[in-house]
Design a protein around this motif. Sequence first.
Motif, PDB file in Angstrom:
ATOM      1  N   TRP A 193      68.359 -47.513 108.357  1.00  0.00           N
ATOM      2  CA  TRP A 193      69.115 -48.552 107.649  1.00  0.00           C
ATOM      3  C   TRP A 193      68.152 -49.379 106.800  1.00  0.00           C
ATOM      4  O   TRP A 193      67.158 -49.894 107.307  1.00  0.00           O
ATOM      5  N   GLN A 194      68.451 -49.462 105.512  1.00  0.00           N
ATOM      6  CA  GLN A 194      67.656 -50.289 104.597  1.00  0.00           C
ATOM      7  C   GLN A 194      68.592 -51.297 103.945  1.00  0.00           C
ATOM      8  O   GLN A 194      69.590 -50.936 103.330  1.00  0.00           O
ATOM      9  N   GLY A 195      68.265 -52.574 104.093  1.00  0.00           N
ATOM     10  CA  GLY A 195      69.087 -53.607 103.494  1.00  0.00           C
ATOM     11  C   GLY A 195      69.073 -53.539 101.978  1.00  0.00           C
ATOM     12  O   GLY A 195      68.039 -53.266 101.363  1.00  0.00           O
ATOM     13  N   ARG A 196      70.232 -53.774 101.368  1.00  0.00           N
ATOM     14  CA  ARG A 196      70.371 -53.770  99.914  1.00  0.00           C
ATOM     15  C   ARG A 196      71.174 -54.987  99.471  1.00  0.00           C
ATOM     16  O   ARG A 196      71.896 -55.592 100.274  1.00  0.00           O
ATOM     17  N   PRO A 197      71.079 -55.369  98.191  1.00  0.00           N
ATOM     18  CA  PRO A 197      71.836 -56.530  97.698  1.00  0.00           C
ATOM     19  C   PRO A 197      73.347 -56.332  97.856  1.00  0.00           C
ATOM     20  O   PRO A 197      73.841 -55.204  97.895  1.00  0.00           O
ATOM     21  N   ASP A 198      74.042 -57.457  97.954  1.00  0.00           N
ATOM     22  CA  ASP A 198      75.507 -57.479  98.027  1.00  0.00           C
ATOM     23  C   ASP A 198      76.055 -56.744  99.244  1.00  0.00           C
ATOM     24  O   ASP A 198      77.206 -56.306  99.254  1.00  0.00           O
ATOM     25  N   ARG A 199      75.217 -56.604 100.255  1.00  0.00           N
ATOM     26  CA  ARG A 199      75.605 -55.952 101.510  1.00  0.00           C
ATOM     27  C   ARG A 199      75.969 -54.478 101.338  1.00  0.00           C
ATOM     28  O   ARG A 199      76.611 -53.881 102.211  1.00  0.00           O
ATOM     29  N   LEU A 200      75.562 -53.869 100.233  1.00  0.00           N
ATOM     30  CA  LEU A 200      75.762 -52.429 100.045  1.00  0.00           C
ATOM     31  C   LEU A 200      74.518 -51.690 100.546  1.00  0.00           C
ATOM     32  O   LEU A 200      73.789 -51.046  99.788  1.00  0.00           O
ATOM     33  N   HIS A 201      74.293 -51.808 101.836  1.00  0.00           N
ATOM     34  CA  HIS A 201      73.076 -51.287 102.443  1.00  0.00           C
ATOM     35  C   HIS A 201      73.033 -49.765 102.412  1.00  0.00           C
ATOM     36  O   HIS A 201      74.065 -49.091 102.381  1.00  0.00           O
ATOM     37  N   ASP A 202      71.817 -49.229 102.420  1.00  0.00           N
ATOM     38  CA  ASP A 202      71.622 -47.785 102.545  1.00  0.00           C
ATOM     39  C   ASP A 202      71.587 -47.419 104.025  1.00  0.00           C
ATOM     40  O   ASP A 202      70.783 -47.973 104.786  1.00  0.00           O
ATOM     41  N   ARG A 203      72.458 -46.490 104.412  1.00  0.00           N
ATOM     42  CA  ARG A 203      72.500 -46.012 105.794  1.00  0.00           C
ATOM     43  C   ARG A 203      72.498 -44.479 105.772  1.00  0.00           C
ATOM     44  O   ARG A 203      73.485 -43.860 105.400  1.00  0.00           O
TER      45      ARG A 203
END
Length: 220
Positions: A193-203
């Motif tokens: 899991w990598q955090g991304r802007p606007d809560r559209l994280h990479d999972r």
Amino acid sequence: MSESTVSTGTLSSMRVSYEAGSLQEGLLADTWHEQLRIWFDEAVRSEVPEPNAMVLATADADGFPSSRTVLCKGFDERGVVFFTNYTSSKSHDLTATRVAAATFPWLTLQRQVNVRGTVEKVSSDETAEYWAVRPRGSQLGAWASPQSRVVTGRDALQSSLNGIERRFADAEKVPVPPHWGGWRIRPEAVEFWQGRPDRLHDRLRFRRNDERWSVERLAP
């Protein structure tokens, strides 16, 4: 304004925009353990506090959950290993259900890794190998502490430790307690899991189907 109102208002406004990086399928390692090694090494280089700390989740025979932080002491293609008292609450849970999950919370890197699967005890040789590198104080503590049991107070623990120190005072090496050893989580799924802007994280999740692994993207 009441204290609870202030606390609630403060919590609702706490927010971080995750912009430290991204995670793309084409950049993943070939296996989950190779990818975990890459991220773990980056956590070490970035001086993340206790990068091998992971939150271990278990459930008892009735399905009642528990979680606590433990230290990962090894991982490879077979799974993720930690050590504990075999009479502890977590070990009772693992013995009853044979499943667990663990999360590495690398918050300063805006990353986490979740491992979920079945469990097994590690071999006595693996336990002995790790036990040999533990500080003597930690070895004595493993003998002294009736982990997860109710005790009358701190003095009771100290008294138990004093007795163990006397017992092994003349021993060059402290033996492994019969009630102590390692558990291995054998993953069925490992999510990066990598955090991304606007809560559209990479999972991105490695998932096992029989002996084959596939990678799939999950919606945040």
